[in-house]
Design an enzyme around this catalytic site. Structure first.
Site, short mmCIF file in Angstrom:
data_model
loop_
_atom_site.label_atom_id
_atom_site.label_comp_id
_atom_site.label_asym_id
_atom_site.label_seq_id
_atom_site.Cartn_x
_atom_site.Cartn_y
_atom_site.Cartn_z
N GLU A 60 -3.62 7.42 -6.10
CA GLU A 60 -3.55 6.68 -7.37
C GLU A 60 -4.64 7.16 -8.32
O GLU A 60 -5.82 7.20 -7.93
CB GLU A 60 -3.68 5.17 -7.11
CG GLU A 60 -2.50 4.61 -6.35
CD GLU A 60 -2.55 3.10 -6.17
OE1 GLU A 60 -3.55 2.48 -6.60
OE2 GLU A 60 -1.60 2.53 -5.62
N HIS A 120 0.16 -0.12 -10.20
CA HIS A 120 -0.59 -1.04 -9.33
C HIS A 120 -0.91 -2.35 -10.08
O HIS A 120 -2.06 -2.74 -10.25
CB HIS A 120 -1.89 -0.39 -8.84
CG HIS A 120 -2.38 -0.97 -7.54
ND1 HIS A 120 -2.98 -0.23 -6.58
CD2 HIS A 120 -2.35 -2.25 -7.05
CE1 HIS A 120 -3.31 -0.99 -5.55
NE2 HIS A 120 -2.93 -2.22 -5.81
N ARG A 127 0.85 -1.19 0.00
CA ARG A 127 0.00 0.00 0.00
C ARG A 127 0.88 1.24 0.00
O ARG A 127 1.86 1.33 0.74
CB ARG A 127 -0.92 0.03 1.23
CG ARG A 127 -2.07 -0.96 1.14
CD ARG A 127 -3.10 -0.48 0.12
NE ARG A 127 -4.20 -1.40 -0.07
CZ ARG A 127 -4.22 -2.34 -1.01
NH1 ARG A 127 -3.20 -2.49 -1.83
NH2 ARG A 127 -5.28 -3.13 -1.14
#
Length: 604
Positions: free
Chosen positions: A321, A340, A292
């Site tokens: 993000e 990601h 994270r």
């Protein structure tokens, strides 16, 4: 609902037969379709109650699942077999709150914020939120619990994919793969600039030794690295089995050549890597993050890179993000970044979709979820072992509360577990939650599950105490029996009262099927399937045949029939299991049998 004693049965349609000429007002309101015998009725000297369910049923309607972020076709197909599926992507917060009141389940990935407003907007309809992935920091767990909404995730399907991406970034960073690729494509040939470092013999600190962290450790060992790990909750024997040494947080920072992050984002881990912790690291350390973004203070990382404390970083996740294009961290020449991609393999995407869809469908069916994150985390093998006892617990709760006379407030419940297992080998949280569910749901509009059972009980002033009756013998079976007692109430069925004045029901599991084995002081044996008729009668020949004939004339199938008596020709309690719901007329005829002193129909 002001009190558990105010019966507000869902969709009630009832017959109440009493020795009193009028119903209590609270019951009249609760049971609008009530048949009352006048005082002069032949049965007026005896009392019996029949509770039936409305013919209207909500089961004909499929539940609705809102899929708010892209899910693979395999998962969608699984959902469509059970539910109506609404795929609505890129919803604004306002649009999500508008839609959610029409949905029983919600499936998201990491991009949708499921906050308190979402749960409040659901109006209590939302029963489960599925997070397609591991992290659940975008879901307000406290609000979910308060609103009785189960939150499940998919923690296993993308484990290997995330671990592989971590290793890929580790190797790419060590050998400057991304930078060298960009250089060659720009027409340059800079072999001396992109000299890397070897992995073999280097120390890798795995911060967070859960599923992904342990898989990264296995793969790093295969690359010849020395692996240490820090995780305050990791069992030492599991680490030793992989050949990993568990160390303190400060030791991991001070000795590692590479650090790989695999912890969840919590208040305790938020910005765990900051100016202070970077200062404790070995100069030239390299950091990988596929967990994270928020666990790293990104501005502090830029400073550590510029100061040479951190030689390189490889990041798959960010605090925001997507990150801003002008981000100093993203643009730093010694930082390798990916958008990601930890779970982004074809196999993992399909696996996550299937795993979360199965969890959501199971939750909507009322099954226990091994991946629940706001309910007791119970291993799958324990869930399998406890399954019949969980069913028994809920049905005993339902039976007990239906025996409480209207107007009596249910405040004190005692549960006794007869078991041969030691206390540390037998967790009763699941059973207690299901007993709570069984007690509250029949007299309330509240949906109770493993998530909010304790919260709901406390909110309604219901105190549940538990005791264990330790038995001699083999602990192979988790339980011998469960007994539920409700104190300080009146009973609709006097025979359900124990010698000490509580409503008492007891049951056990036989051949995997829950059975009722005691009502008050009377021993019975009836399968808890379908519904039950309890009769107190004068013990005399022909009673079983008489009642059976009345039910048979209406084609109501009797699954079990059991008689418990104090002595021959005295009083007895007959428990009859029926597959179908008898009509009011048939139940009335049973009540008119001269030898029957009282009876109650209980729907499970």
């Amino acid at each position: 609902m002001a009190s558990l004693g105010t019966p507000t049965l869902k969709n009630p349609s009832s017959v109440f037969l009493s020795s009193k000429p009028r119903l209590p007002s609270v019951l009249s309101a609760a049971f609008p379709n009530t048949l009352r015998f006048p005082r002069s009725h032949p049965q007026g000297g005896r009392r019996f109650l029949i509770i039936t369910a409305s013919a209207a049923s909500s089961f004909s309607n499929k539940p609705t699942v809102l899929v708010a972020e892209k899910l693979s076709e395999a998962g969608l197909e699984l959902l469509k077999e059970f539910a109506n599926v609404d795929c609505s992507y890129n919803l604004s917060p306002e649009e999500l709150c508008t839609k959610i009141s029409l949905c029983d389940a919600l499936i998201v990935r990491s991009g949708t914020k499921v906050n308190r407003e979402v749960f409040e907007s659901s109006g209590g309809r939302l029963k489960v939120v599925g997070r397609a992935g591991v992290g659940i920091d975008n879901v307000d767990l406290s609000a979910a619990t308060e609103h009785g909404c189960l939150v499940v995730n998919a923690p296993t399907a993308n484990t290997v994919a995330a671990a592989e991406h971590g290793i890929a970034l580790l190797a790419a960073m060590a050998r400057n793969v991304a930078q060298a690729d960009a250089s060659v494509k720009a027409g340059k040939w800079q072999r001396n600039k992109y000299v890397g470092v070897s992995l073999v013999g280097k120390t890798l600190a795995v911060m967070g030794f859960g599923k992904v962290g342990s898989e990264v450790a296995r793969r790093a060992k295969g690359l010849g690295m020395h692996v240490i790990a820090h995780d305050p909750y990791a069992p030492a024997d599991r680490a030793r089995a992989i050949g990993v040494e568990l160390v303190s947080f400060d030791e991991a920072l001070a000795t590692a050549d590479f650090i790989s992050l695999h912890m969840p984002l919590t208040p305790a881990t938020n910005k765990m890597l900051n100016d202070e912790t970077f200062a404790k690291m070995k100069k030239g350390v390299r950091i990988v993050n596929v967990a994270r973004g928020g666990v790293i203070d990104e501005e502090a990382l830029v400073r550590a890179l510029d100061d040479g404390i951190v030689a390189q970083a490889a990041l798959d996740v960010f605090s925001q993000e997507p990150p801003k294009p002008e981000s100093k961290l993203v643009q730093h020449e010694r930082v390798t970044v990916t958008p990601h991609l930890g779970a982004s393999t074809m196999e993992a995407q399909e696996g996550v979709a299937i795993e979360i869809s199965e969890a959501v469908v199971g939750a909507l069916k009322g099954e226990l979820a091994a991946t629940a994150v706001n309910a007791p985390m119970v291993p799958a093998e324990i869930l399998t072992e406890l399954k019949p006892y969980v069913e028994l617990a809920e049905k005993l709760g339902r039976l007990a509360v239906q025996l409480v006379a209207g107007g009596s407030g249910v405040k004190t419940v005692k549960v006794s577990y007869a078991t041969s297992r030691a206390p540390d080998d037998f967790d009763t949280r699941l059973l207690r939650a299901m007993i709570t569910k069984g007690i509250i749901e029949p007299i309330s509009s509240v949906f109770v599950n493993l998530v909010n059972a304790d919260f709901t009980a406390k909110q309604r002033g219901l105190r549940i105490t538990e005791e264990r009756v330790l038995l001699d013998g083999s602990p192979e079976s988790p339980l011998e029996s469960i007994q539920v007692q409700i104190a300080n109430v009146e009973s609709k069925f006097a025979s359900a009262m124990s010698e000490s004045g509580e409503i008492r029901v007891e049951g056990r599991v036989k051949d995997g099927v829950p059975h009722l084995t005691k009502v008050g002081s009377f021993e019975v044996d009836v399968s808890l399937e379908g519904s039950i008729i309890l009769c107190r009668q004068v013990d005399q020949p022909g009673m079983i045949g008489t009642v059976g004939s009345i039910l048979g004339e209406e084609n109501v199938n009797v699954s079990f029939m059991s008689v418990g008596r104090v002595a021959p020709r005295k009083h007895a309690v007959m428990a009859i299991g029926v597959d179908d719901q008898p009509s009011k007329e048939s139940l009335k005829r049973i009540g008119e049998v001269p030898a029957i002193e009282e009876f109650v129909f209980l729907k499970l």
